[in-house]
Motif scaffolding. Structure first.
Motif, PDB file in Angstrom:
ATOM      1  N   ALA A  24      -6.846   3.284   7.057  1.00  0.00           N
ATOM      2  CA  ALA A  24      -5.631   4.102   6.972  1.00  0.00           C
ATOM      3  C   ALA A  24      -4.815   3.744   5.739  1.00  0.00           C
ATOM      4  O   ALA A  24      -4.274   4.625   5.061  1.00  0.00           O
TER       5      ALA A  24
ATOM      6  N   VAL B 108      -3.810   6.304   2.690  1.00  0.00           N
ATOM      7  CA  VAL B 108      -2.441   6.646   2.302  1.00  0.00           C
ATOM      8  C   VAL B 108      -2.139   6.185   0.881  1.00  0.00           C
ATOM      9  O   VAL B 108      -1.229   6.699   0.232  1.00  0.00           O
TER      10      VAL B 108
ATOM     11  N   TRP C  51       0.369  10.986   3.354  1.00  0.00           N
ATOM     12  CA  TRP C  51       0.071  10.733   4.755  1.00  0.00           C
ATOM     13  C   TRP C  51      -0.129  12.015   5.573  1.00  0.00           C
ATOM     14  O   TRP C  51      -1.033  12.066   6.410  1.00  0.00           O
TER      15      TRP C  51
ATOM     16  N   VAL D 284      -3.709  13.027   5.639  1.00  0.00           N
ATOM     17  CA  VAL D 284      -4.716  12.089   6.144  1.00  0.00           C
ATOM     18  C   VAL D 284      -5.124  12.524   7.552  1.00  0.00           C
ATOM     19  O   VAL D 284      -4.274  12.694   8.432  1.00  0.00           O
TER      20      VAL D 284
ATOM     21  N   LYS E 298      -1.515   9.722  15.863  1.00  0.00           N
ATOM     22  CA  LYS E 298      -1.309   9.435  14.443  1.00  0.00           C
ATOM     23  C   LYS E 298      -0.006   8.676  14.234  1.00  0.00           C
ATOM     24  O   LYS E 298       0.077   7.788  13.372  1.00  0.00           O
TER      25      LYS E 298
ATOM     26  N   ALA F 269       0.581   5.084  12.494  1.00  0.00           N
ATOM     27  CA  ALA F 269       1.601   4.858  11.462  1.00  0.00           C
ATOM     28  C   ALA F 269       2.471   3.663  11.814  1.00  0.00           C
ATOM     29  O   ALA F 269       2.783   2.829  10.958  1.00  0.00           O
TER      30      ALA F 269
ATOM     31  N   LEU G  37       3.287   0.430   1.272  1.00  0.00           N
ATOM     32  CA  LEU G  37       4.164   0.369   2.442  1.00  0.00           C
ATOM     33  C   LEU G  37       5.207  -0.729   2.286  1.00  0.00           C
ATOM     34  O   LEU G  37       6.367  -0.560   2.667  1.00  0.00           O
TER      35      LEU G  37
ATOM     36  N   TRP H 215      10.388   6.123   0.470  1.00  0.00           N
ATOM     37  CA  TRP H 215       9.322   6.600   1.346  1.00  0.00           C
ATOM     38  C   TRP H 215       8.822   7.963   0.921  1.00  0.00           C
ATOM     39  O   TRP H 215       7.640   8.185   0.745  1.00  0.00           O
TER      40      TRP H 215
ATOM     41  N   ARG I 196       5.092  11.039   1.258  1.00  0.00           N
ATOM     42  CA  ARG I 196       3.728  10.562   1.057  1.00  0.00           C
ATOM     43  C   ARG I 196       3.358   9.436   2.023  1.00  0.00           C
ATOM     44  O   ARG I 196       2.170   9.190   2.274  1.00  0.00           O
ATOM     45  N   LEU I 197       4.359   8.737   2.528  1.00  0.00           N
ATOM     46  CA  LEU I 197       4.086   7.537   3.317  1.00  0.00           C
ATOM     47  C   LEU I 197       4.385   7.754   4.795  1.00  0.00           C
ATOM     48  O   LEU I 197       5.270   8.532   5.154  1.00  0.00           O
ATOM     49  N   PRO I 198       3.675   7.042   5.660  1.00  0.00           N
ATOM     50  CA  PRO I 198       3.955   7.143   7.100  1.00  0.00           C
ATOM     51  C   PRO I 198       5.229   6.393   7.439  1.00  0.00           C
ATOM     52  O   PRO I 198       5.322   5.180   7.258  1.00  0.00           O
TER      53      PRO I 198
END
Length: 206
Positions: free
Chosen positions: A12, A16, A21, A24, A47, A51, A96, A105, A108-110
Motif C-alpha cells: 500500500a 501511494v 490514494w 489505489v 480501504k 489507510a 506519510l 496531505w 493524494r495521501l490516505p
C-alpha cells in the motif's frame, strides 16, 4: 519473512508513493503483496481501515526513530542533531511521515477522517477521538516533550522552559528542511546547523 499484514502495508505504501490514494485499488494492493483480496479485507476490513493502519505505522516508525536518535551517544547537541537528521530523512523517504509533520496531505495521501490514534498519540481532551491524525503542532509538541524528558535525565538543576525552547528550535529547523528540501545527498547539513544553534542556546550544556 514479513507477515501478510506487513506485506500488505508495504504494498500500500509503494502504491501511494506512486499515485493518488483514491486511485489505489484493494485488488492491486493484494496482488502486489502476493495474497488474496479476502486476506486484505480480513486484515483491515476496508480501504479506510488499511489507510488507518498505514498512517499509524508511519507515525510509529517515525517515533521509534526519534527514540533511537535521542538514545544515541553524545550530549544535548549531538542527540538533537541526530533527531533533526532523522526527521529530515524520514520526511524524504516516507510521504506519510511528511504529511504528518507538515500537514501537506492533499488528495493524494490516505488521511481518513476517522483515523483512530495509537497510544503514541494521546488525544488532547479538547479534541474528539475522530478528529483525524495528530496535527503537525501536536506531533512536534510530543517529540519536543519526549526530547526534554530524555535530555533532562541526570542533569543538574536548570530551566526546563529553556531546554524546551532549545528542543523546539532543533525540530523546527528540521521541519524547514522538510518543507524546503535540501539538494539530494545533503540532508546531513541540518545536523551541524542544529549543533551550532544548540551550542549557543541557553541551558544547552551536555
Amino acid at each position: 519473512m514479513p507477515t501478510a499484514r506487513e506485506a500488505l502495508l508495504d504494498a500500500a505504501l509503494a502504491a501511494v508513493t506512486g499515485r493518488p490514494w483514491p486511485t489505489v485499488r484493494m485488488v492491486d494492493v493484494a496482488a502486489a503483496a502476493g495474497v488474496s483480496r479476502q486476506t486484505l479485507y480480513n486484515e483491515f476490513g476496508s480501504k479506510d481501515g488499511l489507510a488507518r493502519a498505514l498512517v499509524r505505522r508511519a507515525a510509529d516508525a517515525y517515533l521509534d526513530g526519534v527514540e533511537r536518535a535521542l538514545g544515541s551517544a553524545g550530549g544535548t547537541g549531538d542527540k538533537l542533531a541526530a533527531t533533526a537528521a532523522w526527521t529530515v530523512r524520514a520526511t524524504r523517504t516516507n510521504v506519510l511521515v511528511r504529511g504528518l509533520l507538515t500537514g501537506c496531505w492533499g488528495d493524494r495521501l490516505p488521511c481518513p477522517a476517522d483515523l483512530v490514534r495509537s497510544p503514541r498519540f494521546p488525544i488532547p481532551a479538547q479534541r474528539p477521538a475522530d478528529a483525524g491524525p495528530p496535527t503537525p503542532a501536536e506531533l512536534l509538541g510530543q517529540v519536543r516533550d519526549r526530547a526534554v524528558a530524555v535530555l533532562d535525565g541526570g542533569r543538574p538543576p536548570h530551566d526546563p522552559a529553556a531546554l524546551a525552547v532549545t528542543c523546539e528550535l532543533a525540530l523546527r529547523l528540521a521541519l524547514s528542511y522538510a518543507l524546503v528540501p535540501a539538494p539530494a545527498g545533503t540532508e546531513g547539513e541540518v545536523a551541524p546547523l542544529v549543533s551550532h544553534v544548540v551550542e549557543r542556546a541557553p541551558d544547552a550544556a551536555a
